[in-house]
Design a protein around this motif. Structure first.
Motif, PDB file in Angstrom:
ATOM      1  N   LEU A   1     -36.409 -33.093  -6.196  1.00  0.00           N
ATOM      2  CA  LEU A   1     -36.530 -33.867  -6.247  1.00  0.00           C
ATOM      3  C   LEU A   1     -35.837 -34.176  -4.617  1.00  0.00           C
ATOM      4  O   LEU A   1     -34.957 -34.032  -4.761  1.00  0.00           O
ATOM      5  CB  LEU A   1     -35.965 -34.661  -6.896  1.00  0.00           C
ATOM      6  CG  LEU A   1     -36.311 -35.434  -8.161  1.00  0.00           C
ATOM      7  CD1 LEU A   1     -35.733 -36.016  -9.286  1.00  0.00           C
ATOM      8  CD2 LEU A   1     -37.550 -35.430  -7.572  1.00  0.00           C
TER       9      LEU A   1
ATOM     10  N   TRP B   1     -34.354 -42.290  -6.638  1.00  0.00           N
ATOM     11  CA  TRP B   1     -36.185 -42.114  -8.248  1.00  0.00           C
ATOM     12  C   TRP B   1     -34.832 -43.385  -9.033  1.00  0.00           C
ATOM     13  O   TRP B   1     -34.273 -42.964  -9.563  1.00  0.00           O
ATOM     14  CB  TRP B   1     -35.294 -40.823  -8.352  1.00  0.00           C
ATOM     15  CG  TRP B   1     -35.430 -39.746  -7.439  1.00  0.00           C
ATOM     16  CD1 TRP B   1     -34.731 -39.872  -6.151  1.00  0.00           C
ATOM     17  CD2 TRP B   1     -37.046 -39.385  -7.140  1.00  0.00           C
ATOM     18  NE1 TRP B   1     -35.961 -38.876  -5.831  1.00  0.00           N
ATOM     19  CE2 TRP B   1     -37.148 -38.943  -5.738  1.00  0.00           C
ATOM     20  CE3 TRP B   1     -37.897 -39.403  -7.544  1.00  0.00           C
ATOM     21  CZ2 TRP B   1     -38.584 -38.166  -4.917  1.00  0.00           C
ATOM     22  CZ3 TRP B   1     -39.674 -39.374  -6.956  1.00  0.00           C
ATOM     23  CH2 TRP B   1     -39.905 -38.126  -5.649  1.00  0.00           C
TER      24      TRP B   1
ATOM     25  N   HIS C   1     -40.776 -42.159  -7.685  1.00  0.00           N
ATOM     26  CA  HIS C   1     -39.861 -43.218  -6.651  1.00  0.00           C
ATOM     27  C   HIS C   1     -40.577 -44.711  -6.376  1.00  0.00           C
ATOM     28  O   HIS C   1     -41.925 -44.791  -5.948  1.00  0.00           O
ATOM     29  CB  HIS C   1     -40.326 -42.485  -5.377  1.00  0.00           C
ATOM     30  CG  HIS C   1     -39.192 -42.052  -3.817  1.00  0.00           C
ATOM     31  ND1 HIS C   1     -39.093 -43.519  -2.746  1.00  0.00           N
ATOM     32  CD2 HIS C   1     -38.859 -42.024  -3.362  1.00  0.00           C
ATOM     33  CE1 HIS C   1     -38.956 -43.010  -2.476  1.00  0.00           C
ATOM     34  NE2 HIS C   1     -38.224 -42.527  -2.269  1.00  0.00           N
TER      35      HIS C   1
ATOM     36  N   LEU D   1     -35.816 -42.261 -13.346  1.00  0.00           N
ATOM     37  CA  LEU D   1     -36.239 -40.964 -14.163  1.00  0.00           C
ATOM     38  C   LEU D   1     -36.279 -41.868 -15.381  1.00  0.00           C
ATOM     39  O   LEU D   1     -35.252 -42.705 -15.918  1.00  0.00           O
ATOM     40  CB  LEU D   1     -34.425 -40.860 -13.572  1.00  0.00           C
ATOM     41  CG  LEU D   1     -34.097 -39.708 -12.763  1.00  0.00           C
ATOM     42  CD1 LEU D   1     -32.892 -39.607 -12.705  1.00  0.00           C
ATOM     43  CD2 LEU D   1     -35.400 -39.357 -12.103  1.00  0.00           C
TER      44      LEU D   1
ATOM     45  N   ASP E   1     -44.164 -39.346  -7.601  1.00  0.00           N
ATOM     46  CA  ASP E   1     -43.831 -39.784  -8.799  1.00  0.00           C
ATOM     47  C   ASP E   1     -44.166 -38.245  -8.908  1.00  0.00           C
ATOM     48  O   ASP E   1     -44.801 -37.019  -8.321  1.00  0.00           O
ATOM     49  CB  ASP E   1     -44.942 -40.581  -8.888  1.00  0.00           C
ATOM     50  CG  ASP E   1     -44.126 -42.303  -8.876  1.00  0.00           C
ATOM     51  OD1 ASP E   1     -43.275 -41.969  -7.705  1.00  0.00           O
ATOM     52  OD2 ASP E   1     -44.987 -43.096  -8.847  1.00  0.00           O
TER      53      ASP E   1
ATOM     54  N   ALA F   1     -39.895 -38.539 -13.053  1.00  0.00           N
ATOM     55  CA  ALA F   1     -39.345 -39.549 -12.110  1.00  0.00           C
ATOM     56  C   ALA F   1     -40.486 -40.041 -10.583  1.00  0.00           C
ATOM     57  O   ALA F   1     -41.205 -39.339 -10.282  1.00  0.00           O
ATOM     58  CB  ALA F   1     -39.273 -37.934 -11.085  1.00  0.00           C
TER      59      ALA F   1
END
Length: 160
Positions: free
Chosen positions: A127, A132, A101, A134, A108, A99
């Motif tokens: 989160l 985000w 950002h 992903l 992250d 994940a």
């Protein structure tokens, strides 16, 4: 009342103040811009470009498998399943979500999903709210790696 005389000293003072404010604002914006995101998508674009054809071949091979995935990201849970072309669950060794950002790399994280007996892979959704990127990576028991990318928005808790 007599008007005040504008001298060279007055003009110099106003110019220094004017440009001083502009420089201060620019430095502040530059500091916050570089502190929040480096602007890099990959660490070395030349090296990444050398693997472009390999990445395309991997994507074509993944598509040829005919595997279908289901992914949901709700307020509390992240749920993922991967099924073969006949609708059976693909036996997996691991499922991870990278994940990222998009504007703040310090947020992250990597999320490991756990297998629910007879069902999907799950993890709690911790989160923070925001956008985000992903990347879900599933590793099958036979060594086949499977990837998919999503862009998701996490809402504030209780927001609609």
């Amino acid at each position: 009342m007599m008007p005040r005389e504008v001298t060279g000293r007055h003009v110099l003072l106003w110019m220094v103040l004017f440009f001083g404010v502009i420089v201060a604002v620019n430095l502040t914006l530059a500091f916050y811009a570089t502190d929040s995101w480096t602007g890099l998508v990959v660490k070395n674009s030349y090296v990444a470009s050398q693997h472009f054809n390999e990445d395309l071949d991997r994507a074509e091979a993944q598509k040829a498998l005919g595997w279908q995935h289901e992914f949901s990201l709700n307020g509390q849970q992240i749920i993922f399943t991967l099924k073969d072309r006949d609708g059976r669950l693909v036996p997996l060794d691991s499922v991870t979500i990278h994940a990222g950002h998009p504007a703040a790399e310090f947020q992250d994280r990597v999320i490991e999903l756990a297998k629910v007996v007879g069902g999907p892979y799950q993890a709690s959704n911790d989160l923070p709210p925001g956008e985000w990127n992903l990347e879900i990576r599933a590793l099958a028991k036979d060594g086949t790696e499977w990837k998919v990318r999503y862009r998701s928005t996490i809402q504030e808790k209780g927001a609609t």
